[in-house]
Design a protein around this motif. Structure first.
Motif, short mmCIF file in Angstrom:
data_model
loop_
_atom_site.label_atom_id
_atom_site.label_comp_id
_atom_site.label_asym_id
_atom_site.label_seq_id
_atom_site.Cartn_x
_atom_site.Cartn_y
_atom_site.Cartn_z
N LEU A 33 23.51 79.55 -50.13
CA LEU A 33 23.00 80.90 -49.96
C LEU A 33 23.71 81.89 -50.87
O LEU A 33 23.08 82.72 -51.53
CB LEU A 33 23.15 81.34 -48.50
N VAL A 34 25.02 81.79 -50.96
CA VAL A 34 25.80 82.68 -51.82
C VAL A 34 25.44 82.45 -53.29
O VAL A 34 25.27 83.40 -54.05
CB VAL A 34 27.32 82.50 -51.57
N VAL A 35 25.29 81.20 -53.68
CA VAL A 35 24.92 80.89 -55.07
C VAL A 35 23.53 81.46 -55.39
O VAL A 35 23.32 82.03 -56.46
CB VAL A 35 24.96 79.36 -55.31
N ALA A 36 22.59 81.35 -54.46
CA ALA A 36 21.25 81.88 -54.69
C ALA A 36 21.29 83.40 -54.86
O ALA A 36 20.62 83.95 -55.74
CB ALA A 36 20.32 81.49 -53.54
N ILE A 37 22.08 84.08 -54.06
CA ILE A 37 22.19 85.53 -54.18
C ILE A 37 22.81 85.93 -55.51
O ILE A 37 22.34 86.84 -56.19
CB ILE A 37 22.99 86.11 -52.99
N VAL A 38 23.85 85.21 -55.92
CA VAL A 38 24.50 85.51 -57.20
C VAL A 38 23.53 85.28 -58.37
O VAL A 38 23.47 86.08 -59.30
CB VAL A 38 25.79 84.68 -57.36
N VAL A 39 22.76 84.21 -58.31
CA VAL A 39 21.81 83.91 -59.38
C VAL A 39 20.73 85.00 -59.45
O VAL A 39 20.37 85.46 -60.54
CB VAL A 39 21.19 82.51 -59.18
N LEU A 40 20.22 85.43 -58.30
CA LEU A 40 19.20 86.48 -58.31
C LEU A 40 19.74 87.79 -58.85
O LEU A 40 19.05 88.49 -59.61
CB LEU A 40 18.65 86.67 -56.90
N ILE A 41 20.96 88.14 -58.50
CA ILE A 41 21.56 89.36 -59.02
C ILE A 41 21.78 89.25 -60.53
O ILE A 41 21.53 90.20 -61.27
CB ILE A 41 22.87 89.69 -58.27
N ALA A 42 22.23 88.10 -60.99
CA ALA A 42 22.46 87.91 -62.42
C ALA A 42 21.15 88.01 -63.21
O ALA A 42 21.11 88.63 -64.27
CB ALA A 42 23.14 86.57 -62.67
N ARG A 43 20.08 87.42 -62.68
CA ARG A 43 18.79 87.50 -63.36
C ARG A 43 18.28 88.93 -63.41
O ARG A 43 17.73 89.38 -64.42
CB ARG A 43 17.76 86.61 -62.66
N SER A 44 18.46 89.66 -62.32
CA SER A 44 18.02 91.05 -62.29
C SER A 44 18.83 91.90 -63.27
O SER A 44 18.29 92.77 -63.94
CB SER A 44 18.17 91.63 -60.88
N ALA A 45 20.12 91.63 -63.37
CA ALA A 45 20.97 92.39 -64.29
C ALA A 45 20.59 92.09 -65.73
O ALA A 45 20.62 92.97 -66.58
CB ALA A 45 22.43 92.06 -64.04
N ARG A 46 20.25 90.84 -66.01
CA ARG A 46 19.87 90.48 -67.36
C ARG A 46 18.57 91.16 -67.77
O ARG A 46 18.38 91.57 -68.90
CB ARG A 46 19.70 88.97 -67.46
N ARG A 47 17.63 91.27 -66.83
CA ARG A 47 16.35 91.91 -67.13
C ARG A 47 16.45 93.42 -67.11
O ARG A 47 15.60 94.10 -67.65
CB ARG A 47 15.30 91.46 -66.12
N GLY A 48 17.45 93.93 -66.47
CA GLY A 48 17.64 95.37 -66.40
C GLY A 48 17.19 95.93 -65.06
O GLY A 48 16.05 95.78 -64.67
N PHE A 49 18.11 96.55 -64.36
CA PHE A 49 17.80 97.10 -63.05
C PHE A 49 16.87 98.31 -63.17
O PHE A 49 16.08 98.57 -62.28
CB PHE A 49 19.09 97.55 -62.34
N ARG A 50 16.95 99.04 -64.26
CA ARG A 50 16.19 100.29 -64.38
C ARG A 50 14.71 100.05 -64.60
O ARG A 50 13.90 100.93 -64.37
CB ARG A 50 16.75 101.12 -65.53
N GLN A 51 14.34 98.89 -65.07
CA GLN A 51 12.93 98.64 -65.34
C GLN A 51 12.14 98.43 -64.05
O GLN A 51 10.93 98.54 -64.06
CB GLN A 51 12.78 97.41 -66.22
N GLY A 52 12.80 98.11 -62.98
CA GLY A 52 12.11 97.87 -61.73
C GLY A 52 11.60 96.44 -61.65
O GLY A 52 11.79 95.65 -62.57
N PRO A 53 10.93 96.12 -60.57
CA PRO A 53 10.40 94.76 -60.42
C PRO A 53 9.28 94.50 -61.42
O PRO A 53 8.62 95.44 -61.87
CB PRO A 53 9.89 94.73 -58.98
N PRO A 54 9.05 93.24 -61.76
CA PRO A 54 8.04 92.93 -62.78
C PRO A 54 6.65 93.45 -62.43
O PRO A 54 5.90 93.83 -63.31
CB PRO A 54 8.04 91.40 -62.83
#
Length: 99
Positions: A33-54
């Protein structure tokens, strides 16, 4: 009565019945569970938080693309599309094609 006493004597861990395997499985599940949360946060950070959801991002802000979308949806007819496209292209090339 004798049978009930025998069943109660053979119930492991006061009725939990899980055995020692649960002591291994729960930490593994928490770790996953912790690994999944970290991966999701890392992917969101790479795409940019300011752009919003796809699904909330706009397809493009190119005026020609927006004009093409309006024509495809039927909001404007062909003559209006061509006249507006000519205006957009002339505004994009202020020199008139001269070098």
């Amino acid at each position: 009565m004798n049978t009930l006493a025998q069943v109660a004597a053979h119930m492991p861990y006061d009725g939990w019945g899980g055995g020692p395997g649960w002591f291994i499985i729960f930490p593994i599940l928490w770790f996953l569970l912790v690994v999944a949360i970290v991966v999701l946060i890392a992917r969101s950070a790479r795409r940019g938080f300011r752009q919003g959801p796809p699904w909330a991002r706009q397809a493009g802000t190119d005026p020609v693309a927006i004009l093409g979308e309006r024509y495809a949806r039927g909001e404007i007819d062909e003559s209006e599309y061509r006249s507006r496209l000519a205006v957009l292209r002339s505004a994009a090339d202020p020199g008139g094609g001269r070098s």
